[in-house]
Design an enzyme around this catalytic site. Structure first.
Site, PDB file in Angstrom:
ATOM      1  N   ASP A   1       0.557  -9.748   3.437  1.00 14.54           N
ATOM      2  CA  ASP A   1      -0.635  -9.564   4.154  1.00 14.54           C
ATOM      3  C   ASP A   1      -1.839  -9.888   3.313  1.00 14.54           C
ATOM      4  OD1 ASP A   1       0.481  -9.252   6.589  1.00 14.54           O
ATOM      5  OD2 ASP A   1       0.613  -7.011   6.224  1.00 14.54           O
TER       6      ASP A   1
ATOM      7  N   LEU B   1      10.046 -15.294   9.697  1.00 11.10           N
ATOM      8  CA  LEU B   1      10.197 -16.703   9.067  1.00 11.10           C
ATOM      9  C   LEU B   1       9.137 -16.756   7.787  1.00 11.10           C
ATOM     10  CD1 LEU B   1      11.124 -19.118  11.745  1.00 11.10           C
ATOM     11  CD2 LEU B   1      12.574 -18.190   9.963  1.00 11.10           C
ATOM     12  N   GLN B   2       8.050 -16.546   8.022  1.00  7.66           N
ATOM     13  CA  GLN B   2       7.051 -16.514   7.225  1.00  7.66           C
ATOM     14  C   GLN B   2       7.044 -15.854   6.013  1.00  7.66           C
ATOM     15  OE1 GLN B   2       3.087 -14.795   9.372  1.00  7.66           O
ATOM     16  NE2 GLN B   2       4.865 -14.663  10.686  1.00  7.66           N
TER      17      GLN B   2
ATOM     18  N   THR C   1       2.531  -7.755  -1.338  1.00  5.63           N
ATOM     19  CA  THR C   1       2.056  -7.860   0.082  1.00  5.63           C
ATOM     20  C   THR C   1       1.975  -9.270   0.579  1.00  5.63           C
ATOM     21  OG1 THR C   1       1.154  -6.950   1.927  1.00  5.63           O
ATOM     22  CG2 THR C   1       0.195  -6.885   0.018  1.00  5.63           C
TER      23      THR C   1
ATOM     24  N   ASN D   1       0.696  -1.125  -0.115  1.00  7.00           N
ATOM     25  CA  ASN D   1       0.018   0.019   0.128  1.00  7.00           C
ATOM     26  C   ASN D   1       0.797   1.176   0.013  1.00  7.00           C
ATOM     27  OD1 ASN D   1      -2.956  -0.727   0.428  1.00  7.00           O
ATOM     28  ND2 ASN D   1      -2.018  -2.010   2.080  1.00  7.00           N
TER      29      ASN D   1
ATOM     30  N   MET E   1       1.437 -12.766  11.000  1.00  9.87           N
ATOM     31  CA  MET E   1       1.148 -11.311  10.688  1.00  9.87           C
ATOM     32  C   MET E   1      -0.180 -11.207   9.974  1.00  9.87           C
ATOM     33  SD  MET E   1       5.179 -10.689   8.553  1.00  9.87           S
ATOM     34  CE  MET E   1       6.392 -10.560   9.625  1.00  9.87           C
ATOM     35  N   GLY E   2      -0.433  -9.935  10.063  1.00 10.24           N
ATOM     36  CA  GLY E   2      -1.655  -9.319   9.593  1.00 10.24           C
ATOM     37  C   GLY E   2      -1.898  -8.131  10.784  1.00 10.24           C
ATOM     38  N   ARG E   3      -1.793  -6.935  10.235  1.00 16.21           N
ATOM     39  CA  ARG E   3      -2.294  -5.960  11.108  1.00 16.21           C
ATOM     40  C   ARG E   3      -3.985  -5.635  11.264  1.00 16.21           C
ATOM     41  NH1 ARG E   3       0.433  -1.723  13.556  1.00 16.21           N
ATOM     42  NH2 ARG E   3       2.138  -2.335  12.337  1.00 16.21           N
TER      43      ARG E   3
END
EC number: 2.7.1.90
Length: 426
Positions: A167, A328-329, A165, A137, A212-214
Site C-alpha cells: 500500500d 493477485l497484485q 507494504t 504499520n 488495494m489501498g484502504r
C-alpha cells in the site's frame, strides 16, 4: 521422534528442523540467537529482505543461530518451533530472495498483555537476544512494543523492524518494499485491460478496476503510468485521499464516454463518500466484517468496484463490468528490479544495525536523485513511525485531481523495467 522415512533425503533436514525443539543450554552456556518473522500481507520481495538478513549475518560471522518464526508471532506463541535458517546455503538463499510471498508464513495479530509472559519465556528458552520483524504499520508497532517491554522487564533484547507494504502507507520511508512490484503489475494489468476495452468499443462501455489501498491511494495512482497519451486508459483514477462525489464521477464518466467511446476507471478499495463512509459498506444486504484491528474488510462482497459498476448502470444506462485483482497484485512475480534490490539491501542494513548495537529503529529508504535514480538507507526510530500513515499528500494533487506529472516523476524510477508502450493506430 517423527518418522521421515517416506520423505526424500534432501527434504528430511528441513522437516526435522520444522518439528523438533531447539536444544536447551545451561546458564553458563548462553548464546545470543536472532529470531526473525514476517507479518501482514505478503509481497513480491518480502523474502529478499529475509535473505538479506541471513546473508549479512553470515558474512559478518554471527556466532548465534538465525531462527525463523513460522507463521509469525501468532504461531510462535502457539508453540510452533522456530526454523533454523542458518542451515541454508547461498544458492538456496538466492532462490529465496527471488521467491514471492512470505516463505516463513505470516499472520495478523495484535499482542495483548497476557502474550508477553509467554513470549519472553520462549525468548529465554531459545536464547533470543535479537528480534527482527518484516512488515507494515502493525509490524513496526509490534517491534516497538517488544523493545519497550524488554526494557521494562530488564531483558536484553534488541529489536528492528524492516519495512514492507504494497500500500506504500508506511511513514518515514520514501516508499516501502513490495509497493513498486505491485504497482508495476497493476500498470501492466491496466495497459492490458485498457487495450481490451478499446478493442471492444461499441460493445463494452465502462470497466472498473478495484485496487488495494484502504487509506492511501498510491497503487491506484501508479496506474497513471499506463498512459502514454491523454486519451489513454485509465481515464479516471479515484483515491481515498479525495472524498468521492457521485455527481462529479458520473459527469466525468459521461464526458469520457462521449469523447473516447469507452471508460476505464481505477478505484482504490478504500474510497469514502463526503460523510466518511466506505463505498464498499453502502451495498445493500452486505455485512462487512472486521479484522483483528477492528478495520472493515473492504474486499468482502462486490466491494467498491461493484458499487461503482451498479451506479454507472443505474444512472447512465451504460454497460459496465469490473475486475477485482485482489491478492493477485500482492505477490505476483512481476517484480521491479529496483524493488528486489532495495528489499535485499534493507535486510542487510537491519542485520548491520543490530550487530552495531542499534535497537528500536527501522532502516528507511531516502531518495537522493531521480535521474539517475539513487537512494540511501538510514535508520529511523520506530517511535516516529507508529500511529502515522503515509498517504498521498497535497503536492501530488492539482485542482482536486491527481497531478499526473508529479505522480509519474515520483513513481517512474521505481518501476523497472518500464512496461512497454503498446502500438495503436491513429
Amino acid at each position: 521422534m517423527a518418522d521421515y522415512s517416506n520423505i526424500p533425503k534432501d527434504q528430511r533436514k528441513l522437516k526435522s528442523s520444522l518439528n523438533e525443539e531447539l536444544p536447551k543450554t545451561s546458564e553458563c552456556d548462553i548464546v545470543e540467537n536472532l529470531i526473525i518473522g514476517q507479518s501482514g500481507g505478503p509481497s513480491a520481495v518480502i523474502n529478499a529482505s529475509l535473505a538479506g538478513v541471513i546473508l549479512e549475518l553470515r558474512e559478518r560471522k554471527f556466532a548465534g543461530k538465525v531462527l525463523g518464526m513460522q507463521g509469525g508471532i501468532e504461531q510462535y506463541l502457539a508453540g510452533q518451533p522456530p526454523l533454523d535458517l542458518s542451515q541454508y546455503n547461498d544458492e538456496q538463499l538466492h532462490r529465496l530472495a527471488h521467491t514471492a510471498a512470505a516463505a516463513l508464513g505470516s499472520c495478523r495479530v495484535r499482542l495483548v498483555e497476557k502474550d508477553y509472559d509467554r513470549l519472553f519465556s520462549l525468548f529465554e528458552q531459545h536464547q533470543i537476544r535479537y528480534f527482527i520483524y518484516i512488515g507494515g504499520n502493525g509490524s513496526m508497532n509490534t517491534s516497538l512494543r517488544l523493545e519497550q517491554e524488554a526494557k521494562k522487564r530488564g531483558y536484553n533484547l534488541k529489536c528492528i523492524g524492516i519495512p514492507k507494504t504494497i500500500d506504500n502507507d508506511l511513514y518515514g520511508t520514501d516508499h516501502a518494499p513490495g509497493f513498486p512490484s505491485a504497482a508495476r503489475w497493476l500498470v501492466i494489468h491496466t495497459i492490458d485491460s485498457g487495450l481490451d476495452l478499446l478493442s471492444m468499443r461499441g460493445f463494452d462501455h465502462v470497466k472498473i478496476i478495484e485496487v488495494m489501498g484502504r487509506h492511501a491511494g498510491w497503487l491506484a495512482a501508479a496506474t497513471l503510468l499506463a498512459r502514454s497519451e491523454i486519451s489513454d486508459p485509465p481515464h479516471i483514477v479515484l483515491v481515498p485521499e479525495l472524498p468521492f462525489d457521485e455527481k462529479v464521477f458520473l459527469q466525468k464518466v459521461a464526458e469520457v464516454y462521449e469523447q473516447v467511446g469507452c471508460v476505464l476507471v481505477v478505484a482504490s478499495e478504500g474510497l469514502r463518500n463526503k460523510e466518511g463512509k466506505f463505498l464498499a459498506e453502502l451495498q445493500a444486504g452486505i455485512a462487512i466484517g472486521r479484522d483483528v484491528n477492528g478495520q472493515a474488510l473492504l474486499s468482502i462482497g462486490e466491494g467498491v468496484s461493484g458499487y461503482l459498476t451498479n451506479l454507472v448502470i443505474k444512472e447512465l444506462g451504460l454497460k459496465a463490468r469490473y475486475d477485482k485483482p485482489g491478492t493477485l497484485q500482492r505477490s505476483a512475480a512481476c517484480r521491479s528490479s529496483i524493488d528486489l534490490e532495495e528489499a535485499l539491501s534493507l535486510g542487510r542494513a537491519s542485520a548491520k544495525y543490530l550487530l552495531e548495537g542499534m535497537s528500536g529503529v527501522m532502516p528507511a529508504l531516502k531518495r537522493i536523485s531521480n535521474d539517475p535514480y539513487k537512494y540511501a538507507i538510514e535508520p529511523i526510530s520506530l517511535s516516529e513511525i507508529t500511529g502515522r500513515e503515509r498517504v498521498i499528500t497535497s503536492e501530488f494533487f492539482k485542482n482536486q485531481e491527481l497531478d499526473e506529472a508529479k505522480i509519474k516523476e515520483y513513481l517512474a524510477p521505481l518501476i523497472v523495467p518500464k512496461p512497454e508502450i503498446p502500438f495503436r493506430f491513429h
